[in-house]
Write a protein that holds these residues in place. Sequence first.
Motif, mmCIF file in Angstrom:
data_model
loop_
_atom_site.group_PDB
_atom_site.id
_atom_site.type_symbol
_atom_site.label_atom_id
_atom_site.label_comp_id
_atom_site.label_asym_id
_atom_site.label_seq_id
_atom_site.Cartn_x
_atom_site.Cartn_y
_atom_site.Cartn_z
ATOM 1 N N ARG A 293 -5.836 2.076 6.753
ATOM 2 C CA ARG A 293 -5.932 3.344 6.017
ATOM 3 C C ARG A 293 -6.096 4.513 6.978
ATOM 4 N N ARG A 294 -6.976 4.340 7.955
ATOM 5 C CA ARG A 294 -7.252 5.431 8.894
ATOM 6 C C ARG A 294 -6.010 5.783 9.710
ATOM 7 N N VAL A 295 -5.314 4.758 10.206
ATOM 8 C CA VAL A 295 -4.147 4.989 11.051
ATOM 9 C C VAL A 295 -2.988 5.562 10.240
ATOM 10 N N LEU A 296 -2.730 4.999 9.061
ATOM 11 C CA LEU A 296 -1.616 5.504 8.259
ATOM 12 C C LEU A 296 -1.856 6.954 7.846
ATOM 13 N N ASP A 297 -3.084 7.247 7.427
ATOM 14 C CA ASP A 297 -3.387 8.623 7.031
ATOM 15 C C ASP A 297 -3.298 9.576 8.224
ATOM 16 N N ARG A 298 -3.675 9.091 9.419
ATOM 17 C CA ARG A 298 -3.555 9.918 10.612
ATOM 18 C C ARG A 298 -2.082 10.170 10.936
ATOM 19 N N LYS B 98 1.438 1.484 -4.021
ATOM 20 C CA LYS B 98 1.816 0.271 -3.278
ATOM 21 C C LYS B 98 1.051 0.181 -1.958
ATOM 22 N N VAL B 99 0.871 1.325 -1.301
ATOM 23 C CA VAL B 99 0.115 1.344 -0.048
ATOM 24 C C VAL B 99 -1.302 0.838 -0.287
ATOM 25 N N GLU B 100 -1.908 1.239 -1.402
ATOM 26 C CA GLU B 100 -3.259 0.770 -1.723
ATOM 27 C C GLU B 100 -3.264 -0.750 -1.896
ATOM 28 N N GLY C 145 -6.937 -10.735 3.809
ATOM 29 C CA GLY C 145 -6.412 -11.597 4.855
ATOM 30 C C GLY C 145 -5.011 -12.109 4.579
ATOM 31 N N GLU C 146 -4.314 -11.455 3.647
ATOM 32 C CA GLU C 146 -2.980 -11.925 3.246
ATOM 33 C C GLU C 146 -1.850 -11.124 3.896
ATOM 34 N N GLU C 147 -2.187 -10.096 4.665
ATOM 35 C CA GLU C 147 -1.151 -9.243 5.271
ATOM 36 C C GLU C 147 -1.635 -8.745 6.628
ATOM 37 N N VAL D 105 2.377 -3.744 8.485
ATOM 38 C CA VAL D 105 2.469 -2.723 7.428
ATOM 39 C C VAL D 105 2.758 -1.359 8.048
ATOM 40 N N MET D 106 2.097 -1.047 9.175
ATOM 41 C CA MET D 106 2.323 0.228 9.854
ATOM 42 C C MET D 106 3.775 0.347 10.336
#
Length: 831
Positions: free
Chosen positions: A139-144, A544-546, A555-557, A562-563
Amino acid sequence: MAKNLVIVESPAKAKTIEKFLGKDYKVTSSFGHIADLPTKELGVDVEKDFTPNYIVDKEKKALVKKLREMASKAELIWLASDEDREGEAISWHLAETLKLDKDKTRRIVFNSITKNAIQKAIENPRDINYDLVNAQQARRVLDRLVGYELSPVLWKKIKPGLSAGRVQSVAVRLIVERERDIEGFTPVASFKVTAEFTTSKGEVFTAKLNSTFESKEEAEEFLKKNIGSDYKIDSLDTKPAKKSPAAPFTTSTLQQEAARKLYFSVSRTMQVAQRLYEAGHITYMRTDSVNLSGEAIQAAKEAIIENYGEKYSKVRNYKGKSKGAQEAHEAIRPTDMKNQSPTMDRDQAKLYELIWMRTLASQMSDAQLERTNVKIASNKHDQLFSANGEVIKFDGFLKVYLEGKDEEDTAEEQEGMLPAMKLGEALNNNSITATQRFTRAPYRYTEASLVKKLEELGIGRPSTYAPTISTIQNRGYVEKGTIDGTERNYVQLELSSDNIESKTLTETVGSDKGKLVPTDIGIVVNDFLVSHFSGILDYNFTAKVEKDFDEIAAGEEDWQKVMKNFYKDFHPKVLDVEENAERASGERVLGTDPKSGRQVSVRLGRFGPMVQIGTVDEEEKPQFASLLPHQSITTLTFEEAMELFKLPRNLGEYKGEEVEANVGRYGPYVRYGKKFVSLGKDESAFDVDLDRAIELIKEKEKADAPIASYEGKEVTKGKGRFGPFIKWDGMFINVNKKYDFDNLSQEDIEELIEAKKKKEAEKVVVEWTEEDIRIEKARWGRHNIIQGKIKVELTKDVDPNKVTLEAAKELLEKKKPKKKATKKTTKKTKG
């Protein structure tokens, strides 16, 4: 040093936990994250699998040093941050940054700060859950990535200083789209009919006609049919019904209900709930779960039986929508159901009572009702009047609590009680009223209804709602409405004593007070992002991102995968838009200036929304006028635009100084020389005349006149954003409630000035009088070097008493603004 060191994220939480642990435990706070991404750079290595570059901010370095020393002396370190993803990341950062020995480190979690919960956590420690950590990192990296890549595009294509964000931009889109629905809505009128009847026993009740009439003529025609009519009960239907209690609070339902019943903003609710949690009064307040523990259910049952009796108790287990491992394992509830009114401040007491009632009601019996529907027939026409009534046979959970409703909820109208009636009974008609009513435009979002919508769409999570709503307001994309509404006429026809009377009444419509309204800049930014980055602002994509984050937490992804999937399409799109997209200003052409024949348009400019006569392509420079605070580039008309060019209005002269009326950032005002006087709430810069302006100027002069003198210098008084003050020798001195501000004596004034002088003198740590340089105490334990208007803040690790005059001068010199070099230009001639 105690054998055990417990590290939590807040001092208040530390204070509460320390009460439950013995002398072998020392509890301290990390004050939130001790490491984070840097603030002035991306901080993510895209080329190396999106590796984040976490750093310890300079503000936290002394704290980290202290924690490291404490950890080195302890036999065991207990990481006790919150049990959600954010809390897990805090514990991970502590373990990594402090270089904690894994064999000496324990991770413990609890969803309430009580003695039993803490003891149980210590008895059941676990390792750091890296799936939760990775979900938070994702979440932190994608939002950044979204924020740092989109924001510069907005600076280049709209104006500097703007920002975009994955969740905040979607929230703004919802508000903008709702505003457009409202603007495009055309109300349709119809006439609704109600009638008042009296039973044979003289009891009065109201019924309504289920059909409506499109025109006044049709409504009047129907009323005429009722002249001389007889009425009777045509059908009478009574059946049992029940109401069930709402589930215990989740984060979003608490925010919504606190807004409805306590009028709290979302951020205020979370701040108060945080204090309740840290004091040990409620369970963790960031949760999507509606589940209650067996212990809580039993405690609620006992409290219900003790207070209301066995028949009011009904054990219930609630199931919510599962959204992954982020959630705490329980709903928000009191930690002690027997404690109905603990001693606390007003806001906390009100929110605690709401949580207590909701939790208790969730474990109570259904309310048993009897609903009655009556149909009333006329002997003059075949249309039926209908009346509904509701009788509570057993109040059940309603004895404690009933969930509130939003204004946009299409709930049934409030049903009252009906008198006893029987089939075929004759009724006397007192009156029949046909009232003109208009269809309603969609409601603007409130903070609470926006949270509800975001949750419905699967956008954001408990920890994101409050900061998202605060951010879009702080950025100036959305603001709270202030318009009371406008008056609208409507027609009412009344049949009474076989006579029909028509009258015109008024109602107020279109109020947006307290609602979320998009600003011009918010609309322009939203339209630009939707036009060029529709994928990012798509509701399904954001939801979908959530789900991706939830899968990472389970632990499934793989979070870096994802990034990569996101960035491979996103980054090229950013580069393309930055290179090829046209600038956006929300420009609308309104017409042609009748005097000059030049184009009149409205658009967003560098200093805000404005009207422009002419274009940059013409030889003559364009003329500009700023919009008034209540005006918008999306709705401004040509006539309103041309009115703006009448400002500033020259009203005349007063004492040889020009007086003019204008509108500025803070509303309409009168300017007299270099002085400015605000107009009253209902006054306009277009209407104020010279007499009224002079009246305002005289009031201002009287208010600004010296009220005393001290040491040969004048003393004036006024009221500012921090309350009443006096001004002396360039110093602003707050006047507290100890003094009668309207009747300050010379003794009061001297006392205030001397107290201020003493306080200012105590702030000085070092002073070089000849150089007019001094070092003063500042807030948060800091110190400032000051010379005139130049100020340099010293870092915490610098001892102000050891700073030399030469060092102080050097620091001040660096702070002084550099003189701009003048550009030399030479004219080039052709040929």
